[in-house]
Design an enzyme around this catalytic site. Structure first.
Site, PDB file in Angstrom:
ATOM      1  N   GLY A 207     -58.199  39.561  33.079  1.00  0.00           N
ATOM      2  CA  GLY A 207     -57.745  38.211  32.765  1.00  0.00           C
ATOM      3  C   GLY A 207     -58.186  37.771  31.385  1.00  0.00           C
ATOM      4  CB  SER A 208     -58.405  34.404  29.938  1.00  0.00           C
ATOM      5  OG  SER A 208     -59.369  33.737  30.750  1.00  0.00           O
ATOM      6  N   GLY A 211     -62.265  33.153  31.044  1.00  0.00           N
ATOM      7  CA  GLY A 211     -62.581  33.292  32.460  1.00  0.00           C
ATOM      8  C   GLY A 211     -63.500  34.466  32.736  1.00  0.00           C
ATOM      9  CD  GLU A 231     -57.390  44.641  30.719  1.00  0.00           C
ATOM     10  OE1 GLU A 231     -56.963  43.733  29.958  1.00  0.00           O
ATOM     11  OE2 GLU A 231     -56.713  45.163  31.606  1.00  0.00           O
ATOM     12  CB  CYS A 268     -53.816  43.383  28.667  1.00  0.00           C
ATOM     13  SG  CYS A 268     -53.506  44.928  29.556  1.00  0.00           S
TER      14      CYS A 268
END
Length: 478
Positions: A207-208, A211, A231, A268
């Site tokens: 995710g971000s 986060g 990641e 991504c």
């Protein structure tokens, strides 16, 4: 069999904590029961079959919740089933255990006893799913598959972007897996409680950067810190050499647009920063290809708003020229931000941020400027070189290798093949743990820890370490 969902994401902190506690207690019990590699491989094969059997309903539900096309989602179900079967093969093969045997040698100083080492499962783990891959990096995605192959019960934190799909996928999992080996929880409170629960021995996240960093900090601040494999963000730089541009500018321009606009730029591995030689026509080729670029909705309203805000910032910068594709109401318009090397180097942070959506930054460079441009790059999941025929790009590859988890030549980074040699990782901020991968066989290593046996009797040893190698796994013996 386990919990499909512990909370719908709207409950209280108390309800979330209770949900996590129930799932963790069951996972802790399951972790104490011995399983074989063949048993776990059979589970993974059965999960793949269950996913494929429910393909039509799953794809329809995913399309409703994510706005991704049914064709894309159907392919992702195929990929997810392939991942599950791949890790079944990894488990059966057994080489991931790194089984190593050293025979006694009293002549050494100090004397060497009988030593036998292998990797063992950590115990229950947490998996935080992604928004952009509702199958392949979600409930039964890479993290879950590799953890089950390793022998670790899994508690999945569902992504709020596709809650109904997550629940349906979890229901399939619970028809296959034994009690305690799988649970699904939902909501921010549950996610926070999960990474802090003492039963959880490691966590995986896609995710971000924001986060992931928050959860990483929680994992590190526990009384007993645990590994957190996140990641995160990546701009995936691309360098087009002058020779490559002169040979195939049109093909490069079309390929770039196809890559960064794919599925609304929500990968991504999207090429988000591209260095092109000045005066060779790559910008014109990109502009021409942009005219027919596909448009689509992003996964959530929040992502759409963030994308629009990023474009507004580029458009407000006098040093940047923004090219826009045709606008379609209700979709995110593909865009290219053009800037020269001097403006980029004057404020690199403005261009090194990942922007989730169909946009890329094109930096025009003179040959004497490229080294300075590469020097300010941050680590990414990938880096790409487009070279001319027979052009020696060794020096360029050596400059990019330290900041890339995967180094590509003459292609585009969107698309991460499943294989034994794959690496999907990189140094911060691409990931929180650069030595591990979230795709490929070595993804299993995240859920394992070593143990060495010294002068152990045969009946105490795991079968993988016993004399004569009764299970026939790859071993190093000396």
């Amino acid at each position: 069999m386990g919990d499909v969902t512990a909370t719908d994401g709207t409950g209280t902190d108390t309800a979330a904590a209770a949900a996590v506690e129930s799932a963790a207690t069951a996972a802790a019990r399951a972790a104490l029961l011995p399983t074989t590699r063949d048993e776990r491989a059979a589970w993974l094969d059965a999960l793949a079959a269950a996913l494929e059997a429910d393909r039509a309903a799953l794809v329809a539900l995913a399309a409703e919740e994510t706005h991704l096309s049914e064709a894309r989602l159907d392919g992702e179900v195929t990929r997810t089933a392939a991942q599950l079967r791949f890790f079944a093969g990894v488990a059966r093969e057994g080489g991931y255990l790194e089984a190593t045997l050293d025979s006694p040698d009293p002549a050494l100083i100090p004397p060497r006893p009988d030593l036998r080492r292998m990797l063992r499962p950590l115990g229950p783990v947490a998996v935080y799913t992604s928004s952009n891959f509702p199958f392949a990096f979600s409930v039964l995605g890479n993290d879950t598959a590799s953890a089950l192959a390793a022998g670790c019960p899994v508690i999945v934190k569902a992504h709020p972007g596709h809650p109904r799909l997550s629940r349906r996928t979890a229901e399939l999992a619970l028809t296959v897996l034994p009690a305690g080996w799988f649970a699904l929880v939902e909501g921010m409170e549950a996610g926070v409680a999960l990474v802090q629960h003492p039963v959880i021995r490691a966590a995986g996240f896609t995710g971000s950067e924001r986060g992931g960093r928050a959860l990483f900090d929680l994992a590190a601040s526990r009384p007993d810190p645990i590994p957190f494999y996140g990641e995160l963000g990546s701009v995936n730089p691309v360098v087009v050499t002058r020779a490559a541009a002169r040979e195939r500018a049109a093909d490069i321009g079309a390929g770039l647009v196809g890559s960064f606009t794919r599925d609304a730029g929500q990968y991504c591995t999207k090429p988000g920063l591209v260095f092109v030689p000045s005066g060779e026509g790559v910008e014109d080729a990109v502009s021409a290809a942009l005219g027919s670029a596909p448009t689509s909705r992003q996964l959530t309203d929040g992502m759409s708003a963030a994308y629009a805000s990023a474009l507004e910032r580029f458009e407000a910068d006098d040093a940047v020229s923004v090219l826009l594709a045709h606008e379609v109401p209700g979709t995110s318009t593909p865009a290219v931000a053009l800037v020269d090397a001097a403006a980029f180097l004057a404020a690199p942070d403005a261009f090194l941020e990942e922007h989730f959506g169909p946009v890329t930054v094109l930096v025009s460079y003179r040959d004497d400027e490229l080294a300075a441009l590469l020097a300010v790059l941050r680590p990414s999941l990938t880096a790409t070189v487009h070279r001319g025929a027979a052009e020696d790009v060794t020096a360029l590859a050596n400059a990019l290798a330290p900041i890339a988890g995967r180094l590509l030549f003459d292609g585009w980074p969107t698309g991460v093949a499943i294989g034994w040699a794959q690496h999907h990782g990189g140094s911060w901020p691409a990931t929180t743990a650069s030595i591990h991968s979230s795709v490929g066989a070595t993804a299993i290593r995240r859920w394992l820890t070593p143990i060495a046996y010294q002068d152990a009797p045969q009946d105490v040893l795991p079968p993988e370490l016993r004399d004569a190698n009764p299970l026939g796994i790859p071993r190093r013996e000396s």
